[in-house]
Design an enzyme around this catalytic site. Sequence first.
Site, PDB file in Angstrom:
ATOM      1  N   CYS A 165     -29.362  27.295  34.195  1.00 55.54           N
ATOM      2  CA  CYS A 165     -30.138  28.536  34.337  1.00 55.54           C
ATOM      3  C   CYS A 165     -31.087  28.483  35.532  1.00 55.54           C
ATOM      4  CB  CYS A 165     -30.898  28.836  33.043  1.00 55.54           C
ATOM      5  SG  CYS A 165     -29.775  29.399  31.738  1.00 55.54           S
ATOM      6  N   ASP A 168     -23.989  18.158  12.428  1.00 53.23           N
ATOM      7  CA  ASP A 168     -23.149  18.000  13.610  1.00 53.23           C
ATOM      8  C   ASP A 168     -22.289  19.237  13.676  1.00 53.23           C
ATOM      9  OD1 ASP A 168     -19.960  17.431  13.242  1.00 53.23           O
ATOM     10  OD2 ASP A 168     -21.095  17.046  11.408  1.00 53.23           O
ATOM     11  N   GLN A 186     -18.419  16.421  -2.671  1.00 54.86           N
ATOM     12  CA  GLN A 186     -17.422  17.487  -2.546  1.00 54.86           C
ATOM     13  C   GLN A 186     -17.665  18.512  -3.677  1.00 54.86           C
ATOM     14  OE1 GLN A 186     -15.266  18.444  -0.357  1.00 54.86           O
ATOM     15  NE2 GLN A 186     -15.333  16.748   1.096  1.00 54.86           N
ATOM     16  N   CYS A 233     -32.863  25.191  31.584  1.00 50.31           N
ATOM     17  CA  CYS A 233     -31.861  24.145  31.820  1.00 50.31           C
ATOM     18  C   CYS A 233     -31.402  24.168  33.279  1.00 50.31           C
ATOM     19  CB  CYS A 233     -30.666  24.302  30.873  1.00 50.31           C
ATOM     20  SG  CYS A 233     -29.433  25.525  31.382  1.00 50.31           S
ATOM     21  N   GLY A 249     -16.893  19.472   2.880  1.00 48.84           N
ATOM     22  CA  GLY A 249     -16.099  20.579   2.372  1.00 48.84           C
ATOM     23  C   GLY A 249     -16.778  21.926   2.491  1.00 48.84           C
ATOM     24  N   CYS A 272     -34.490  30.290  29.536  1.00 48.12           N
ATOM     25  CA  CYS A 272     -33.980  28.915  29.477  1.00 48.12           C
ATOM     26  C   CYS A 272     -34.320  28.185  30.771  1.00 48.12           C
ATOM     27  CB  CYS A 272     -32.471  28.950  29.264  1.00 48.12           C
ATOM     28  SG  CYS A 272     -31.717  27.309  29.239  1.00 48.12           S
ATOM     29  N   HIS A 311     -25.824  24.079  29.189  1.00 50.03           N
ATOM     30  CA  HIS A 311     -26.667  25.187  28.728  1.00 50.03           C
ATOM     31  C   HIS A 311     -26.684  25.285  27.200  1.00 50.03           C
ATOM     32  CE1 HIS A 311     -28.602  29.047  28.294  1.00 50.03           C
ATOM     33  NE2 HIS A 311     -27.644  29.329  27.420  1.00 50.03           N
ATOM     34  N   ASP A 358     -17.418   9.799  11.658  1.00 50.21           N
ATOM     35  CA  ASP A 358     -16.862  10.326  10.417  1.00 50.21           C
ATOM     36  C   ASP A 358     -15.764   9.369   9.942  1.00 50.21           C
ATOM     37  OD1 ASP A 358     -14.726  10.795  12.065  1.00 50.21           O
ATOM     38  OD2 ASP A 358     -14.863  12.963  11.983  1.00 50.21           O
ATOM     39  N   SER A 359     -15.139   9.692   8.812  1.00 53.07           N
ATOM     40  CA  SER A 359     -14.175   8.753   8.224  1.00 53.07           C
ATOM     41  C   SER A 359     -12.751   9.004   8.709  1.00 53.07           C
ATOM     42  CB  SER A 359     -14.192   8.905   6.704  1.00 53.07           C
ATOM     43  OG  SER A 359     -13.648  10.179   6.364  1.00 53.07           O
ATOM     44  N   GLY A 360     -12.541  10.127   9.374  1.00 53.77           N
ATOM     45  CA  GLY A 360     -11.194  10.466   9.814  1.00 53.77           C
ATOM     46  C   GLY A 360     -10.474  11.415   8.875  1.00 53.77           C
ATOM     47  N   GLY A 361     -10.980  11.531   7.651  1.00 55.84           N
ATOM     48  CA  GLY A 361     -10.282  12.337   6.643  1.00 55.84           C
ATOM     49  C   GLY A 361     -10.123  13.798   7.030  1.00 55.84           C
ATOM     50  N   PHE A 362     -11.151  14.370   7.610  1.00 56.86           N
ATOM     51  CA  PHE A 362     -11.081  15.788   7.931  1.00 56.86           C
ATOM     52  C   PHE A 362     -10.027  16.077   8.996  1.00 56.86           C
ATOM     53  CE2 PHE A 362     -12.328  19.675  10.136  1.00 56.86           C
ATOM     54  CZ  PHE A 362     -12.364  20.546   9.065  1.00 56.86           C
TER      55      PHE A 362
END
Lengths: 384, 384
Positions: A311, A268, A191, A308, A218, A306, A337, A92-96
């Site tokens: 589990c 994400d 945005q 995994c 946003g 599951c 999990h 990401d750009s770091g802005g958030f």
Amino acid sequence: MFLFKLLYSDSKTQARIGQIITPRGVIETPVFMPVGTAGTVKALFPELVASLGFSIILANTYHLLLRPGPEIIKNAGGLHAFMNWKGLILTDSGGFQVYSLSSFRKITSEGILFQSHLDGSEYFLTPEFALEIQLMLNSDILMVLDTCIPYPSDIEKTQILTELTHKWAIKSLEFWERNKKEGKAIFGIVQGGMFEDLRKESARFIANLPFNGYALGGLSVGEPFELRNAMLDIAIPELPEGAPRYLMGVGTPLDLVEAVIRGIDMFDCVLPTRNARRGSLFTSQGIISIKSSKYKEDFSPLDPECSCYTCRNYTKAYLRHLFLAKELLIYSLLTLHNLTYYAKIVRQIKEAVRTGNLSALREDLYLKYYKTSKEEDDGSDVNF
Amino acid sequence: MFLFKLLYSDSKTQARIGQIITPRGVIETPVFMPVGTAGTVKALFPELVASLGFSIILANTYHLLLRPGPEIIKNAGGLHAFMNWKGLILTDSGGFQVYSLSSFRKITSEGILFQSHLDGSEYFLTPEFALEIQLMLNSDILMVLDTCIPYPSDIEKTQILTELTHKWAIKSLEFWERNKKEGKAIFGIVQGGMFEDLRKESARFIANLPFNGYALGGLSVGEPFELRNAMLDIAIPELPEGAPRYLMGVGTPLDLVEAVIRGIDMFDCVLPTRNARRGSLFTSQGIISIKSSKYKEDFSPLDPECSCYTCRNYTKAYLRHLFLAKELLIYSLLTLHNLTYYAKIVRQIKEAVRTGNLSALREDLYLKYYKTSKEEDDGSDVNF
């Protein structure tokens, strides 16, 4: 070379199946990217993350800028080598995070002045610097710097910040023209807040710029589920068909299906990993909290459906014991999990797209999560 | 059936190589047991622990008694099933943690009254109850309850507490006679503090009781290295040749060699795992602290001579970054490294016994640890 290939489009919905083709590998979409904030998907060996079927992770520019710093990662041969991750990396750009974590100082037309939440040191994040850092990290997909619009915000504020995002998008492309590297991609970010007109206008503006992919920013900032879906309905039709569409920071399994139905290809979210560390688990029966005293002597796995590692080898009683004792192993077991669950949901979504069964899957997830999440809520800080 | 077979005895020292044969598997001695306090070797999947060559771990009766409680573990099918550990388990009696962790209330001739350090609840630990708990855990090797003698203590106190240990040893065997299970072993514990006469007398007393193995307790409690070795010199010759000898809670790589030279077969210690979590690593170059700023841009592995997963895939710069960021993965990576180092030391010790080179190995470890530990000491809470 960075390519997006559309393989299949659903006839009933806007859902699609595609491929992102890069020099580092090919990713099938829809794709979910686990979050590896500081250069590690928390509590898991990277080989384990890959073994679950994940081929791309997200790393946070803000965190890596502050610690250990992009020079070190560059000198290490890039983030992939530094963290031993063989797949792709989107940054990401770091802005958030500037907005959510730092002592936010001042936003100007040039960029954002902020103080590190770690030691108070000052940084000035500009559209150009955000990309420069991401190039130093050797990211495969770079995100432009955008502005974060809190929810709720009034229309004037939303308009000003959206226009700044647009201005920065152009500056980002100008920087990229001079500094781009073969095989890497740059994504623009839409945005527009929660206002239909602004959201549509922003989507149109960003869609007209020559990015490799288009993200919706946003969203997932506290707005109701229905409002977010309304924004997707408005924005997505403005985006070009032939490029990947990425919904940032989303979401629950149901959110994923709702977004895929509307034409989103990439996601994400910290939800599977963060909730795991808080003891909240996704299962085929809905969400369960491993802290619950009802699991004290429950010798069944977290999820009977599951397969995994967790589990297959551990009972709820044991996991509850480790969780209450704050034993380090629990964070690995539960993260494993939840990520397995997300990998399965993404597979189910793809299958449902191909077989035209997305609405049945949506119904199923709605019943699972909107019913049980209320029953299971233990009042802790797990937001769902 | 529980058997100890002596395979090889060094001609120059008291060192020996043997096998502990149990229904659950065969262990080669000398053996080091990683500590799995609360039913987990902290931060590691049990399969990883086994993959390093460890076939037996120690679990703490005190911790498991308090949480989750022995009934739950019994109902889970025993500790092996509960924690997914396929190897052997030795459990201590709980006495040492009562002394070091709990609000210690009262010691009587019958047992020890104490309060849980977790919630203040009261327990009365008797020789019989200590074994009963261990049977519920389904431990393979059970330790008798002994008394803990602080260092330093005067001779009167040491004598009284040592006699109580002897009395409890007899009571333990009486209980065992009525309740023993085929294939499980019970070990007696020698006390005697740091007084030569009392230590020798205790060794003789315990050696004359029909235990399956004999442990030296009350060492590694703060006494000087030389004093501990003197106590080993006095006690070990009193113990029967044909049974395993276990030095509890020891120690550094050098301590292990010193003890093997004197005829010890078994060890447990939190050192490799606890030090790893504090960023202190054993390497072929001595001890290093990963926090050190000199590793900021050091892109070499922790130990160039180590082939563990961590050293094969990560640099000091990355490990330092994760450690400073308190990222969960670091505890797994560093624990894996330190346990790999201990596994290697044990292999080197065995090799040195067979080739008659123990004193060369001792010299090598002395130079490594007694020189570098002072240089590298960063003043943190890592005791070495």
